[in-house]
Motif scaffolding. Structure first.
Motif, PDB file in Angstrom:
ATOM      1  N   ALA A 106       0.822  -1.206   0.000  1.00  0.00           N
ATOM      2  CA  ALA A 106       0.000   0.000   0.000  1.00  0.00           C
ATOM      3  C   ALA A 106       0.855   1.254   0.000  1.00  0.00           C
ATOM      4  O   ALA A 106       0.388   2.329  -0.376  1.00  0.00           O
ATOM      5  N   LEU A 107       2.125   1.146   0.422  1.00  0.00           N
ATOM      6  CA  LEU A 107       3.017   2.306   0.488  1.00  0.00           C
ATOM      7  C   LEU A 107       3.944   2.390  -0.711  1.00  0.00           C
ATOM      8  O   LEU A 107       4.917   3.150  -0.689  1.00  0.00           O
ATOM      9  N   THR A 108       3.683   1.626  -1.755  1.00  0.00           N
ATOM     10  CA  THR A 108       4.501   1.685  -2.958  1.00  0.00           C
ATOM     11  C   THR A 108       3.596   1.826  -4.174  1.00  0.00           C
ATOM     12  O   THR A 108       2.444   1.392  -4.159  1.00  0.00           O
ATOM     13  N   PRO A 109       4.099   2.430  -5.255  1.00  0.00           N
ATOM     14  CA  PRO A 109       3.300   2.497  -6.481  1.00  0.00           C
ATOM     15  C   PRO A 109       3.015   1.106  -7.032  1.00  0.00           C
ATOM     16  O   PRO A 109       3.621   0.106  -6.625  1.00  0.00           O
ATOM     17  N   VAL A 110       2.078   1.037  -7.947  1.00  0.00           N
ATOM     18  CA  VAL A 110       1.721  -0.239  -8.587  1.00  0.00           C
ATOM     19  C   VAL A 110       2.947  -0.800  -9.311  1.00  0.00           C
ATOM     20  O   VAL A 110       3.646  -0.083 -10.034  1.00  0.00           O
ATOM     21  N   ARG A 111       3.220  -2.067  -9.096  1.00  0.00           N
ATOM     22  CA  ARG A 111       4.387  -2.694  -9.730  1.00  0.00           C
ATOM     23  C   ARG A 111       4.154  -2.819 -11.237  1.00  0.00           C
ATOM     24  O   ARG A 111       3.113  -3.307 -11.686  1.00  0.00           O
ATOM     25  N   MET A 112       5.134  -2.385 -12.009  1.00  0.00           N
ATOM     26  CA  MET A 112       5.041  -2.392 -13.464  1.00  0.00           C
ATOM     27  C   MET A 112       5.896  -3.511 -14.059  1.00  0.00           C
ATOM     28  O   MET A 112       6.913  -3.907 -13.495  1.00  0.00           O
ATOM     29  N   ARG A 113       5.460  -4.011 -15.202  1.00  0.00           N
ATOM     30  CA  ARG A 113       6.239  -4.984 -15.958  1.00  0.00           C
ATOM     31  C   ARG A 113       6.493  -4.449 -17.355  1.00  0.00           C
ATOM     32  O   ARG A 113       5.613  -3.878 -17.997  1.00  0.00           O
ATOM     33  N   ARG A 114       7.700  -4.650 -17.799  1.00  0.00           N
ATOM     34  CA  ARG A 114       8.018  -4.371 -19.195  1.00  0.00           C
ATOM     35  C   ARG A 114       7.465  -5.516 -20.021  1.00  0.00           C
ATOM     36  O   ARG A 114       7.696  -6.698 -19.711  1.00  0.00           O
ATOM     37  N   VAL A 115       6.703  -5.208 -21.051  1.00  0.00           N
ATOM     38  CA  VAL A 115       6.056  -6.249 -21.843  1.00  0.00           C
ATOM     39  C   VAL A 115       6.296  -6.002 -23.320  1.00  0.00           C
ATOM     40  O   VAL A 115       6.546  -4.877 -23.766  1.00  0.00           O
ATOM     41  N   ALA A 116       6.224  -7.096 -24.062  1.00  0.00           N
ATOM     42  CA  ALA A 116       6.281  -7.026 -25.525  1.00  0.00           C
ATOM     43  C   ALA A 116       4.991  -7.589 -26.085  1.00  0.00           C
ATOM     44  O   ALA A 116       4.505  -8.637 -25.633  1.00  0.00           O
ATOM     45  N   LEU A 117       4.429  -6.900 -27.035  1.00  0.00           N
ATOM     46  CA  LEU A 117       3.232  -7.354 -27.739  1.00  0.00           C
ATOM     47  C   LEU A 117       3.686  -7.959 -29.066  1.00  0.00           C
ATOM     48  O   LEU A 117       4.225  -7.254 -29.924  1.00  0.00           O
ATOM     49  N   VAL A 118       3.512  -9.255 -29.230  1.00  0.00           N
ATOM     50  CA  VAL A 118       3.933  -9.974 -30.431  1.00  0.00           C
ATOM     51  C   VAL A 118       2.684 -10.523 -31.115  1.00  0.00           C
ATOM     52  O   VAL A 118       1.865 -11.217 -30.488  1.00  0.00           O
TER      53      VAL A 118
END
Length: 487
Positions: free
Chosen positions: A6-18
């Motif tokens: 709750a004390l951190t931003p939303v975790r992001m993932r680097r993604v590739a759209l293939v």
């Protein structure tokens, strides 16, 4: 949800759209509908066919509806995407500006695709929790969403969580976007803000009126303020805080005698209230320094956290500074000496960090000395600045006392006096409520930004801006595809 999340931003993932090149449009439409992915964009000045047609329509007088001025009509017609590729000439003849705007955005994203034979690929960022759901959605179109390792030195976008701090997040985003590596202080900042507001606005009756206002917002009343309804917890928190402070002061629409004084009366013990406000502010600054130390560690490791003025070194100095001041005020020489030693140790660490950031030599020493002086001066002035909590609390109490004295002075003078007393009470209460609510709100915001956030944040991140354009079918049916949730 664990408190650490709750004390951190939303975790992001680097993604590739293939995706197969033939299915690229269908896949991008699904991406746009979901509104969960921020696709990498190619900076290219040359507009595509849809963008050129849109530009021609924007400059044509018939494209602007009668009686409107200012921005072109495309800015007032929301972009939409057709499920299959439309005829752009037909859209131009029919002046379908929304669909042309959607096609222009699609062209821009398509230009960012990397083509290898029959396969196209795009890269971007997506909330980690949404990757499985979005991958399943794209599989129906023949595409795949592939998680990638985060590139070294990459700066993921920041998305603050929608719960439990949605009402408090504007406090942070108005100041700036937190870096992705930093903590998200939305709900601690919101609690701090309403606490400071309550100290300056302490009155049970006035706080109850704010609670009623929060209830009205929650119910969507008045309708012209319905867009602010999500802020009702914020207003309710301010009202509750004001009621708690008012109970401590014994104020109910002023010193009416309805409530006993549980702690102190502001007008009778101003010095005590001022001292308490400064001590309260010192505690908040210490917590802000601790949060800043966590952020410096997350941003640059142990070295940055140790030597930064907003890190461990600054925290050590501030704690020593506060201990020394308390020892002098209470005539405790041992505490004063210990505090001075801790403060000097903290300053020495800060000096090392500041000097390492200079070019060195005498110029670096001079710059370090000036900045050290600024650290010392700010520690004192920022702490004393919290005395404004007591000062404006006294002002609020004085105005309420003035209204009550005027009311009681007229109440014993017959029917005319009673009517005048009612007018004085209602008008005076409304005026003091509006004036002091504005003043307390602004002053609490000022303390939050300049004294607290300046220690928590050193740099600014970039907000997460997912690409979201509804399909024409969803827009015509007035439905919306479920978008990703910030958590």
């Amino acid at each position: 949800m664990p408190w650490s999340e709750a004390l951190t931003p939303v975790r992001m993932r680097r993604v590739a759209l293939v995706v197969p090149h033939a299915a690229l449009r269908d896949t991008l439409v699904r991406i746009a509908e979901a509104g969960c992915v921020e696709l990498d964009r190619v900076e290219e000045a040359t507009p595509g066919p849809a963008a050129r047609r849109l530009q021609r329509l924007e400059g044509h007088p018939a494209a602007v509806p009668p009686g409107t001025t200012g921005a072109p009509s495309a800015a007032r017609e929301a972009p939409v995407l057709a499920l299959s590729a439309p005829d752009l000439d037909t859209l131009q003849r029919q002046r379908r500006l929304g669909m042309l705007a959607g096609e222009a955005q699609l062209e821009e994203r398509t230009r960012g695709a990397v083509l290898r034979g029959e396969v196209a690929a795009l890269a971007g960022w997506c909330p980690a929790a949404e990757v499985p759901r979005l991958a399943w959605r794209l599989a129906a179109a023949g595409g795949a969403l592939v998680p990638l390792p985060t590139p070294p030195g990459a700066d993921p976008p920041t998305l603050l969580r929608s719960a439990p701090s949605a009402s408090f997040a504007p406090l942070v985003t108005t100041y700036g976007t937190p870096p992705y590596a930093d903590v998200d202080p939305s709900w601690p900042a919101g609690i701090t803000y309403v606490a400071m507001f309550g100290i300056m606005f302490g009155d049970v009756g006035h706080g109850a009126l704010l609670l009623l206002g929060a209830l009205a917002l929650r119910l969507g009343r008045p309708r012209r303020l319905a867009r602010l309804s999500r802020l009702w917890p914020f207003l309710a928190g301010a009202g509750l805080s004001a009621m708690l402070a008012g109970a401590a002061y014994g104020d109910f629409f002023g010193p009416t005698g309805v409530l006993p004084v549980l702690w102190l009366s502001p007008l009778k013990s101003p010095a005590r209230l001022l001292a308490a406000a400064v001590v309260f502010g010192a505690g908040l600054l210490a917590v802000a320094h601790a949060a800043g130390a966590v952020n410096r560690w997350r941003e640059g490791g142990a070295g940055k956290a140790l030597y930064a003025a907003s890190g461990c070194a600054g925290l050590l100095f501030f704690l020593g500074f506060g201990l020394s001041a308390a020892g002098l005020a209470l005539h405790r020489s041992a505490a004063a000496v210990l505090g001075a030693g801790l403060a000097l140790a903290g300053l020495a660490l800060v000096a090392v960090g500041l000097y390492r950031a200079t070019a060195g030599g005498l110029a670096g020493l001079a710059e370090t000395g000036v900045r050290l002086l600024d650290v010392v001066v700010r520690a004192g002035t920022n702490t004393v600045s919290f005395a404004r909590l007591a000062a404006f609390g006294l002002t609020h109490a004085a105005l309420a006392d003035l209204v009550w004295r005027g009311t009681t002075g007229l109440a014993g003078r017959g029917a005319a006096g009673a009517a005048g007393a009612l007018v004085v009470f209602v008008v005076g209460t409304a005026a003091s409520l509006a004036l002091e609510a504005l003043v307390a709100g602004v002053q609490a915001l000022r303390l939050e930004f300049y004294e607290i956030f300046s220690r928590i944040f050193e740099t600014e991140g970039r907000p997460f801006r997912p690409w979201h354009v509804p399909s024409a079918a969803a827009a015509d049916a007035e439905t919306e595809v479920t978008r990703c949730s910030p958590g």
